[in-house]
Design an enzyme around this catalytic site. Structure first.
Site, PDB file in Angstrom:
ATOM      1  N   TRP A   1      48.657  44.835  31.733  1.00  0.00           N
ATOM      2  CA  TRP A   1      48.174  44.463  33.066  1.00  0.00           C
ATOM      3  C   TRP A   1      49.189  43.508  33.680  1.00  0.00           C
ATOM      4  O   TRP A   1      49.657  42.603  33.009  1.00  0.00           O
ATOM      5  CB  TRP A   1      46.812  43.759  32.920  1.00  0.00           C
ATOM      6  CG  TRP A   1      45.977  43.820  34.149  1.00  0.00           C
ATOM      7  CD1 TRP A   1      45.946  42.906  35.160  1.00  0.00           C
ATOM      8  CD2 TRP A   1      45.029  44.837  34.498  1.00  0.00           C
ATOM      9  NE1 TRP A   1      45.061  43.282  36.123  1.00  0.00           N
ATOM     10  CE2 TRP A   1      44.472  44.474  35.736  1.00  0.00           C
ATOM     11  CE3 TRP A   1      44.615  46.009  33.890  1.00  0.00           C
ATOM     12  CZ2 TRP A   1      43.512  45.242  36.374  1.00  0.00           C
ATOM     13  CZ3 TRP A   1      43.657  46.761  34.532  1.00  0.00           C
ATOM     14  CH2 TRP A   1      43.116  46.383  35.750  1.00  0.00           C
TER      15      TRP A   1
ATOM     16  N   VAL B   1      48.855  37.867  32.027  1.00  0.00           N
ATOM     17  CA  VAL B   1      48.830  37.249  33.349  1.00  0.00           C
ATOM     18  C   VAL B   1      47.510  37.594  34.023  1.00  0.00           C
ATOM     19  O   VAL B   1      47.198  38.777  34.202  1.00  0.00           O
ATOM     20  CB  VAL B   1      50.006  37.745  34.228  1.00  0.00           C
ATOM     21  CG1 VAL B   1      49.906  37.167  35.629  1.00  0.00           C
ATOM     22  CG2 VAL B   1      51.339  37.383  33.592  1.00  0.00           C
ATOM     23  N   LEU B   2      46.760  36.565  34.368  1.00  0.00           N
ATOM     24  CA  LEU B   2      45.510  36.735  35.102  1.00  0.00           C
ATOM     25  C   LEU B   2      45.692  36.124  36.487  1.00  0.00           C
ATOM     26  O   LEU B   2      46.124  34.976  36.604  1.00  0.00           O
ATOM     27  CB  LEU B   2      44.357  36.054  34.363  1.00  0.00           C
ATOM     28  CG  LEU B   2      44.041  36.638  32.992  1.00  0.00           C
ATOM     29  CD1 LEU B   2      43.101  35.730  32.218  1.00  0.00           C
ATOM     30  CD2 LEU B   2      43.437  38.025  33.156  1.00  0.00           C
ATOM     31  N   ILE B   3      45.390  36.904  37.519  1.00  0.00           N
ATOM     32  CA  ILE B   3      45.547  36.449  38.899  1.00  0.00           C
ATOM     33  C   ILE B   3      44.193  36.521  39.586  1.00  0.00           C
ATOM     34  O   ILE B   3      43.539  37.571  39.578  1.00  0.00           O
ATOM     35  CB  ILE B   3      46.600  37.296  39.648  1.00  0.00           C
ATOM     36  CG1 ILE B   3      47.951  37.218  38.917  1.00  0.00           C
ATOM     37  CG2 ILE B   3      46.731  36.830  41.096  1.00  0.00           C
ATOM     38  CD1 ILE B   3      49.008  38.169  39.438  1.00  0.00           C
TER      39      ILE B   3
ATOM     40  N   SER C   1      38.899  38.248  44.335  1.00  0.00           N
ATOM     41  CA  SER C   1      37.809  37.816  45.214  1.00  0.00           C
ATOM     42  C   SER C   1      36.446  37.783  44.512  1.00  0.00           C
ATOM     43  O   SER C   1      35.446  37.499  45.151  1.00  0.00           O
ATOM     44  CB  SER C   1      37.748  38.733  46.433  1.00  0.00           C
ATOM     45  OG  SER C   1      37.548  40.073  46.005  1.00  0.00           O
TER      46      SER C   1
ATOM     47  N   HIS D   1      35.187  37.736  38.240  1.00  0.00           N
ATOM     48  CA  HIS D   1      35.806  38.369  37.080  1.00  0.00           C
ATOM     49  C   HIS D   1      36.908  37.494  36.484  1.00  0.00           C
ATOM     50  O   HIS D   1      37.018  37.338  35.254  1.00  0.00           O
ATOM     51  CB  HIS D   1      36.370  39.736  37.497  1.00  0.00           C
ATOM     52  CG  HIS D   1      36.911  40.543  36.369  1.00  0.00           C
ATOM     53  ND1 HIS D   1      38.264  40.697  36.166  1.00  0.00           N
ATOM     54  CD2 HIS D   1      36.291  41.230  35.385  1.00  0.00           C
ATOM     55  CE1 HIS D   1      38.460  41.449  35.103  1.00  0.00           C
ATOM     56  NE2 HIS D   1      37.288  41.790  34.598  1.00  0.00           N
TER      57      HIS D   1
END
Length: 168
Positions: A28, A89-91, A94, A97
């Site tokens: 991801w 990497v977590l971004i 909205s 989650h």
């Protein structure tokens, strides 16, 4: 002047000769993840770590499971892992989650290290936007490319592996 980040080490504490290190990374946000994996791997190699295994998983939620299984399996071999680095990497989006995955991933990675006795480095960026993620991977799109945190994670893996070896 204040400099953000960990103070780098030198000498034997960063000599990775004879260490075996696992890198588990997500697919991801792969462009950013690849830069972080390269920063980690090149730092390990520059510090004489020659036995590096790299395994990919779909996303950050899967990192703890994969790391634990691979570390446990290595203990059945002649050369168990001395350290592992989990990279993702977590971004923020909205929805909620992001918060759930960040919490589960960070707790899971910490628990893998505690349960296996193998140092596991938390190499998961938790960013508010794409720009932050790119800068923390050293591939920023503005005038400053930023700093590749994979370098720091590679150094931390060596340091913690050495600490683990002094305790055995």
């Amino acid at each position: 002047m204040f400099e953000k980040g960990v103070v780098p080490l030198s000498g034997d504490r960063l000599n990775g000769k004879g260490l075996r290190v696992l890198i588990v990374h997500t697919r991801w946000n792969l462009e950013i993840v690849q830069a972080l994996v390269e920063g980690t791997r090149s730092t390990l190699e520059q510090n004489h770590v020659s036995d590096i295994d790299v395994v990919d998983v779909p996303g950050a939620f899967e990192l703890p499971f994969a790391a634990k299984r691979l570390i446990e399996a290595s203990k059945q071999s002649a050369r168990p892992y001395d350290a592992a680095v989990c990279i993702g990497v977590l971004i923020k989006g909205s929805t909620m989650h992001f918060e759930y995955i960040c919490e589960a991933t960070s707790q899971g990675i910490m628990n893998v290290g505690l349960q296996t006795g193998c140092p596991v480095i938390f190499g998961v960026l938790t960013c508010l936007n794409d720009e932050q993620a790119h800068e923390r991977a050293g591939i920023g799109r503005g005038s400053s490319k930023g700093h590749n945190h994979g370098i720091d994670w590679g150094q931390a893996a060596i340091e913690m592996a050495r600490l683990g070896k002094t305790q055995n």
